[in-house]
Write a protein that holds these residues in place. Structure first.
Motif, PDB file in Angstrom:
ATOM      1  N   GLY A   1      36.655  29.061  52.470  1.00 51.46           N
ATOM      2  CA  GLY A   1      36.852  29.377  51.061  1.00 51.46           C
ATOM      3  C   GLY A   1      37.265  30.801  50.756  1.00 51.46           C
ATOM      4  N   PRO A   2      38.358  31.019  50.053  1.00 50.87           N
ATOM      5  CA  PRO A   2      38.879  32.386  49.896  1.00 50.87           C
ATOM      6  C   PRO A   2      37.942  33.299  49.117  1.00 50.87           C
ATOM      7  CG  PRO A   2      40.406  30.746  49.022  1.00 50.87           C
ATOM      8  CD  PRO A   2      39.180  30.022  49.393  1.00 50.87           C
ATOM      9  N   THR A   3      37.284  32.772  48.084  1.00 49.13           N
ATOM     10  CA  THR A   3      36.422  33.634  47.259  1.00 49.13           C
ATOM     11  C   THR A   3      34.984  33.146  47.325  1.00 49.13           C
ATOM     12  OG1 THR A   3      36.824  32.277  45.316  1.00 49.13           O
ATOM     13  CG2 THR A   3      38.292  34.133  45.662  1.00 49.13           C
ATOM     14  N   ASN A   4      34.067  34.011  46.858  1.00 49.37           N
ATOM     15  CA  ASN A   4      32.655  33.648  46.889  1.00 49.37           C
ATOM     16  C   ASN A   4      32.278  32.517  45.924  1.00 49.37           C
ATOM     17  OD1 ASN A   4      31.570  35.088  48.971  1.00 49.37           O
ATOM     18  ND2 ASN A   4      31.306  36.948  47.759  1.00 49.37           N
ATOM     19  N   PRO A   5      32.829  32.443  44.694  1.00 47.47           N
ATOM     20  CA  PRO A   5      32.505  31.290  43.847  1.00 47.47           C
ATOM     21  C   PRO A   5      32.877  29.957  44.475  1.00 47.47           C
ATOM     22  CG  PRO A   5      33.421  33.011  42.508  1.00 47.47           C
ATOM     23  CD  PRO A   5      33.542  33.480  43.920  1.00 47.47           C
ATOM     24  N   ASP A   6      33.960  29.917  45.257  1.00 45.46           N
ATOM     25  CA  ASP A   6      34.290  28.690  45.984  1.00 45.46           C
ATOM     26  C   ASP A   6      33.146  28.267  46.873  1.00 45.46           C
ATOM     27  OD1 ASP A   6      36.773  28.140  45.026  1.00 45.46           O
ATOM     28  OD2 ASP A   6      37.791  29.465  46.441  1.00 45.46           O
TER      29      ASP A   6
ATOM     30  N   SER B   1      24.853  32.416  41.281  1.00 47.36           N
ATOM     31  CA  SER B   1      25.906  32.673  40.300  1.00 47.36           C
ATOM     32  C   SER B   1      25.544  33.867  39.431  1.00 47.36           C
ATOM     33  CB  SER B   1      26.133  31.428  39.436  1.00 47.36           C
ATOM     34  OG  SER B   1      24.922  30.981  38.916  1.00 47.36           O
ATOM     35  N   LYS B   2      24.225  34.075  39.201  1.00 48.72           N
ATOM     36  CA  LYS B   2      23.846  35.251  38.420  1.00 48.72           C
ATOM     37  C   LYS B   2      24.110  36.529  39.215  1.00 48.72           C
ATOM     38  CE  LYS B   2      20.607  36.718  35.087  1.00 48.72           C
ATOM     39  NZ  LYS B   2      19.211  36.933  34.781  1.00 48.72           N
ATOM     40  N   TYR B   3      23.907  36.454  40.534  1.00 47.49           N
ATOM     41  CA  TYR B   3      24.210  37.616  41.365  1.00 47.49           C
ATOM     42  C   TYR B   3      25.702  37.901  41.352  1.00 47.49           C
ATOM     43  CZ  TYR B   3      24.946  40.431  45.479  1.00 47.49           C
ATOM     44  OH  TYR B   3      25.334  41.420  46.331  1.00 47.49           O
ATOM     45  N   LEU B   4      26.534  36.846  41.423  1.00 45.84           N
ATOM     46  CA  LEU B   4      27.983  37.063  41.416  1.00 45.84           C
ATOM     47  C   LEU B   4      28.453  37.602  40.081  1.00 45.84           C
ATOM     48  CD1 LEU B   4      29.347  33.902  43.236  1.00 45.84           C
ATOM     49  CD2 LEU B   4      29.217  36.204  44.106  1.00 45.84           C
ATOM     50  N   GLU B   5      27.800  37.144  38.990  1.00 47.44           N
ATOM     51  CA  GLU B   5      28.276  37.515  37.658  1.00 47.44           C
ATOM     52  C   GLU B   5      27.816  38.906  37.248  1.00 47.44           C
ATOM     53  OE1 GLU B   5      30.406  36.377  34.179  1.00 47.44           O
ATOM     54  OE2 GLU B   5      30.190  35.382  36.106  1.00 47.44           O
ATOM     55  N   MET B   6      26.503  39.202  37.466  1.00 46.38           N
ATOM     56  CA  MET B   6      25.938  40.438  36.934  1.00 46.38           C
ATOM     57  C   MET B   6      25.523  41.435  38.004  1.00 46.38           C
ATOM     58  SD  MET B   6      23.559  38.874  33.948  1.00 46.38           S
ATOM     59  CE  MET B   6      24.147  37.624  32.833  1.00 46.38           C
ATOM     60  N   GLY B   7      25.407  41.027  39.250  1.00 46.60           N
ATOM     61  CA  GLY B   7      25.002  41.955  40.298  1.00 46.60           C
ATOM     62  C   GLY B   7      23.514  42.025  40.519  1.00 46.60           C
ATOM     63  N   VAL B   8      22.701  41.501  39.571  1.00 47.27           N
ATOM     64  CA  VAL B   8      21.250  41.446  39.744  1.00 47.27           C
ATOM     65  C   VAL B   8      20.797  40.016  39.485  1.00 47.27           C
ATOM     66  CG1 VAL B   8      20.693  43.829  39.211  1.00 47.27           C
ATOM     67  CG2 VAL B   8      20.957  42.188  37.380  1.00 47.27           C
ATOM     68  N   VAL B   9      19.680  39.643  40.118  1.00 50.13           N
ATOM     69  CA  VAL B   9      19.156  38.292  39.905  1.00 50.13           C
ATOM     70  C   VAL B   9      18.116  38.311  38.789  1.00 50.13           C
ATOM     71  CG1 VAL B   9      17.920  36.406  40.981  1.00 50.13           C
ATOM     72  CG2 VAL B   9      19.639  37.627  42.260  1.00 50.13           C
ATOM     73  N   ILE B  10      17.182  39.287  38.847  1.00 49.86           N
ATOM     74  CA  ILE B  10      16.175  39.408  37.790  1.00 49.86           C
ATOM     75  C   ILE B  10      16.432  40.706  37.039  1.00 49.86           C
ATOM     76  CG2 ILE B  10      13.730  39.672  37.288  1.00 49.86           C
ATOM     77  CD1 ILE B  10      13.123  37.999  39.684  1.00 49.86           C
ATOM     78  N   ASP B  11      16.796  40.579  35.775  1.00 48.92           N
ATOM     79  CA  ASP B  11      17.081  41.783  34.995  1.00 48.92           C
ATOM     80  C   ASP B  11      15.782  42.472  34.632  1.00 48.92           C
ATOM     81  OD1 ASP B  11      20.121  41.348  34.077  1.00 48.92           O
ATOM     82  OD2 ASP B  11      19.070  39.441  34.134  1.00 48.92           O
ATOM     83  N   ARG B  12      15.875  43.797  34.530  1.00 46.46           N
ATOM     84  CA  ARG B  12      14.701  44.542  34.081  1.00 46.46           C
ATOM     85  C   ARG B  12      14.452  44.305  32.597  1.00 46.46           C
ATOM     86  NH1 ARG B  12      11.059  47.845  34.840  1.00 46.46           N
ATOM     87  NH2 ARG B  12      11.170  47.424  37.051  1.00 46.46           N
TER      88      ARG B  12
END
Lengths: 103, 135
Positions: free
Chosen positions: A37-42, A89-100
């Motif tokens: 798969g070329p990209t991570n969302p794939d 998907s939250k890590y891919l979208e925002m860079g963090v899994v649990i927001d402060r």
């Protein structure tokens, strides 16, 4: 009557094994998408689909082994799959899994 | 927005499923460990959907305290067998009449499972939150 029950059992077994083979082929094709798969969302979507195929495989194994104890496992795979996909998907979208602090 | 709306629904289903797994552990697959893991999965889903500060105000639970509460319950049910002159960790069960459910078999193994349940929730949530907290 007895032979009818025997034939229907054999038909169920053969159909279940054919379905398991087809699902295994589908998992192998999805593994190709995960590796290449070329990209991570794939890769994330392919892993999600692999998990759904795994649920189907657990259901077919439950049919083949004539047991109802695997129903919890199917539900469990679904829940863990959902949570894992949301986290990834939250890590891919925002860079963090649990927001402060979210808004 | 979609994640938050589905979380309000799915978290309740997850809590119900975890309690079902916890209670079904005596005669079916399940038990304290997997029930505790499912509960922490539900709490983790709420953390992912609403952020750290909102969930800690909704659920003001000290997870480190939960570990010691769980271990204390487990030790207490084990020591309780000394009161009846039995060896450590021996179990018993009895048939009780529960008002709504009818005649049920209640075992002291359930109380030990409750300790395992609390300990697993405390340990997994402590691990996740301490990893998520670093900056």
């Amino acid at each position: 009557m007895n032979s009818f029950v025997n034939t229907s059992e054999q038909i169920v077994q053969v159909v279940t094994i054919i379905c398991m083979v087809v699902i295994s082929i589908s998992i192998i094709l999805l593994m190709y998408r995960v590796i290449v798969g070329p990209t991570n969302p794939d890769r994330a979507v392919a892993l999600d689909a692999i998990g759904i195929n795994l649920m189907a495989l657990a259901g077919l194994v439950a049919i083949l082994l004539l047991t109802t104890r695997l129903n919890d496992v199917i539900l469990l795979i679904g829940i863990l799959l959902f949570i894992g996909t949301v986290a990834f998907s939250k890590y891919l979208e925002m860079g963090v899994v649990i927001d402060r602090d979210l808004d | 927005m979609i994640l938050r709306t589905t979380t309000t629904l799915i978290a309740f289903i997850l809590f119900g499923f975890s309690i079902y797994l916890f209670l079904a552990g005596h005669s079916a697959p399940g038990g304290g460990f997997i029930g505790g893991l499912m509960t922490s999965a539900a709490i983790l889903l709420m953390f992912m959907a609403y952020g750290h500060r909102a969930v800690t105000t909704i659920l003001p639970i000290n997870y480190r305290l939960l570990i010691s509460i769980g271990l204390f319950i487990a030790v207490l049910t084990s020591v309780g067998s000394f009161l009846f002159g039995e060896p450590f960790l021996s179990q018993t069960f009895e048939y009780f009449y529960v008002p709504v459910l009818g005649e049920k078999e209640l075992a002291t193994a359930l109380l030990f499972d409750l300790g395992v349940y609390f300990t697993v929730i405390g340990v997994s949530m402590t691990i996740i939150l301490t990893i998520a907290d670093d900056r």
